[in-house]
Design a protein around this motif. Sequence first.
Motif, PDB file in Angstrom:
ATOM      1  N   CYS A 152       0.847  -1.191   0.000  1.00 18.23           N
ATOM      2  CA  CYS A 152       0.000   0.000   0.000  1.00 18.23           C
ATOM      3  C   CYS A 152       0.882   1.240   0.000  1.00 18.23           C
ATOM      4  O   CYS A 152       1.873   1.305   0.719  1.00 18.23           O
ATOM      5  N   ILE A 153       0.502   2.203  -0.813  1.00 15.71           N
ATOM      6  CA  ILE A 153       1.111   3.523  -0.813  1.00 15.71           C
ATOM      7  C   ILE A 153      -0.003   4.501  -0.434  1.00 15.71           C
ATOM      8  O   ILE A 153      -1.019   4.591  -1.128  1.00 15.71           O
ATOM      9  N   ALA A 154       0.177   5.180   0.690  1.00  6.27           N
ATOM     10  CA  ALA A 154      -0.803   6.163   1.164  1.00  6.27           C
ATOM     11  C   ALA A 154      -0.123   7.526   1.150  1.00  6.27           C
ATOM     12  O   ALA A 154       0.823   7.761   1.897  1.00  6.27           O
TER      13      ALA A 154
ATOM     14  N   GLY B 235       0.114  -9.423  10.830  1.00  6.48           N
ATOM     15  CA  GLY B 235       0.124  -9.295   9.379  1.00  6.48           C
ATOM     16  C   GLY B 235       0.833  -8.066   8.850  1.00  6.48           C
ATOM     17  O   GLY B 235       1.006  -7.926   7.643  1.00  6.48           O
ATOM     18  N   CYS B 236       1.264  -7.164   9.734  1.00  5.45           N
ATOM     19  CA  CYS B 236       1.991  -5.982   9.281  1.00  5.45           C
ATOM     20  C   CYS B 236       3.450  -6.367   9.051  1.00  5.45           C
ATOM     21  O   CYS B 236       4.151  -6.774   9.976  1.00  5.45           O
ATOM     22  N   LEU B 237       3.907  -6.236   7.814  1.00  4.39           N
ATOM     23  CA  LEU B 237       5.291  -6.557   7.470  1.00  4.39           C
ATOM     24  C   LEU B 237       6.174  -5.308   7.522  1.00  4.39           C
ATOM     25  O   LEU B 237       7.325  -5.385   7.924  1.00  4.39           O
ATOM     26  N   SER B 238       5.632  -4.185   7.105  1.00 10.45           N
ATOM     27  CA  SER B 238       6.333  -2.908   7.203  1.00 10.45           C
ATOM     28  C   SER B 238       5.317  -1.775   7.131  1.00 10.45           C
ATOM     29  O   SER B 238       4.262  -1.911   6.507  1.00 10.45           O
ATOM     30  N   TYR B 239       5.653  -0.670   7.781  1.00  7.65           N
ATOM     31  CA  TYR B 239       4.735   0.473   7.855  1.00  7.65           C
ATOM     32  C   TYR B 239       5.577   1.680   8.237  1.00  7.65           C
ATOM     33  O   TYR B 239       5.975   1.842   9.389  1.00  7.65           O
TER      34      TYR B 239
ATOM     35  N   PHE C  77       3.129   7.057   3.171  1.00  7.48           N
ATOM     36  CA  PHE C  77       3.275   5.807   3.913  1.00  7.48           C
ATOM     37  C   PHE C  77       3.612   4.710   2.918  1.00  7.48           C
ATOM     38  O   PHE C  77       2.943   4.555   1.897  1.00  7.48           O
ATOM     39  N   ASN C  78       4.656   3.950   3.201  1.00  3.64           N
ATOM     40  CA  ASN C  78       5.006   2.753   2.448  1.00  3.64           C
ATOM     41  C   ASN C  78       4.661   1.580   3.357  1.00  3.64           C
ATOM     42  O   ASN C  78       5.246   1.431   4.433  1.00  3.64           O
TER      43      ASN C  78
ATOM     44  N   TYR D 294      -5.467  13.435  -0.269  1.00  2.00           N
ATOM     45  CA  TYR D 294      -4.834  12.147   0.023  1.00  2.00           C
ATOM     46  C   TYR D 294      -5.163  11.163  -1.083  1.00  2.00           C
ATOM     47  O   TYR D 294      -6.133  11.325  -1.820  1.00  2.00           O
ATOM     48  N   ASN D 295      -4.331  10.125  -1.180  1.00  2.00           N
ATOM     49  CA  ASN D 295      -4.507   9.085  -2.180  1.00  2.00           C
ATOM     50  C   ASN D 295      -3.957   7.792  -1.594  1.00  2.00           C
ATOM     51  O   ASN D 295      -2.773   7.730  -1.253  1.00  2.00           O
ATOM     52  N   VAL D 296      -4.798   6.787  -1.449  1.00  2.00           N
ATOM     53  CA  VAL D 296      -4.383   5.496  -0.895  1.00  2.00           C
ATOM     54  C   VAL D 296      -4.608   4.435  -1.973  1.00  2.00           C
ATOM     55  O   VAL D 296      -5.710   4.308  -2.501  1.00  2.00           O
ATOM     56  N   THR D 297      -3.532   3.701  -2.324  1.00  2.00           N
ATOM     57  CA  THR D 297      -3.616   2.693  -3.362  1.00  2.00           C
ATOM     58  C   THR D 297      -2.991   1.398  -2.883  1.00  2.00           C
ATOM     59  O   THR D 297      -2.057   1.394  -2.082  1.00  2.00           O
ATOM     60  N   ALA D 298      -3.525   0.279  -3.382  1.00  5.05           N
ATOM     61  CA  ALA D 298      -3.023  -1.047  -3.015  1.00  5.05           C
ATOM     62  C   ALA D 298      -2.439  -1.721  -4.251  1.00  5.05           C
ATOM     63  O   ALA D 298      -2.907  -1.519  -5.375  1.00  5.05           O
TER      64      ALA D 298
END
Length: 106
Positions: free
Chosen positions: A7-9, A37-41, A61-62, A98-102
């Motif tokens: 996800c890129i937020a 389940g969170c691998l990186s944030y 956010f990466n 804002y823009n949140v994409t998966a």
Amino acid sequence: MSKILYCIAQFTPKEGKFDALFETLKALEPDTLREEGCLSYRVTKKIDNSFAPGESMPIVFNESWASVEAFETHCQRKEIVEFFERECLAEDGLVAAYNVTAYSDE
């Protein structure tokens, strides 16, 4: 087969609100990193670099999640819902856009 969701937020703060928004987003990191389940944030700031001249919002956010389900559970967490309601949707929030994409690597 990979089940990882990336996800890129991206966020553009309202004028004069960059530092406040960046700190607000950084405050979300510790608890999120402990989520199942969170691998990186990681929240990041756009920097100038001649080898990466592309366009972007200034705060990004990466994220990577072990599965779509882990990501969707995160998105429904009280703190995340409240952040979007308070800072992105409310007229007096810190966020101008804002823009949140998966993404998938499959």
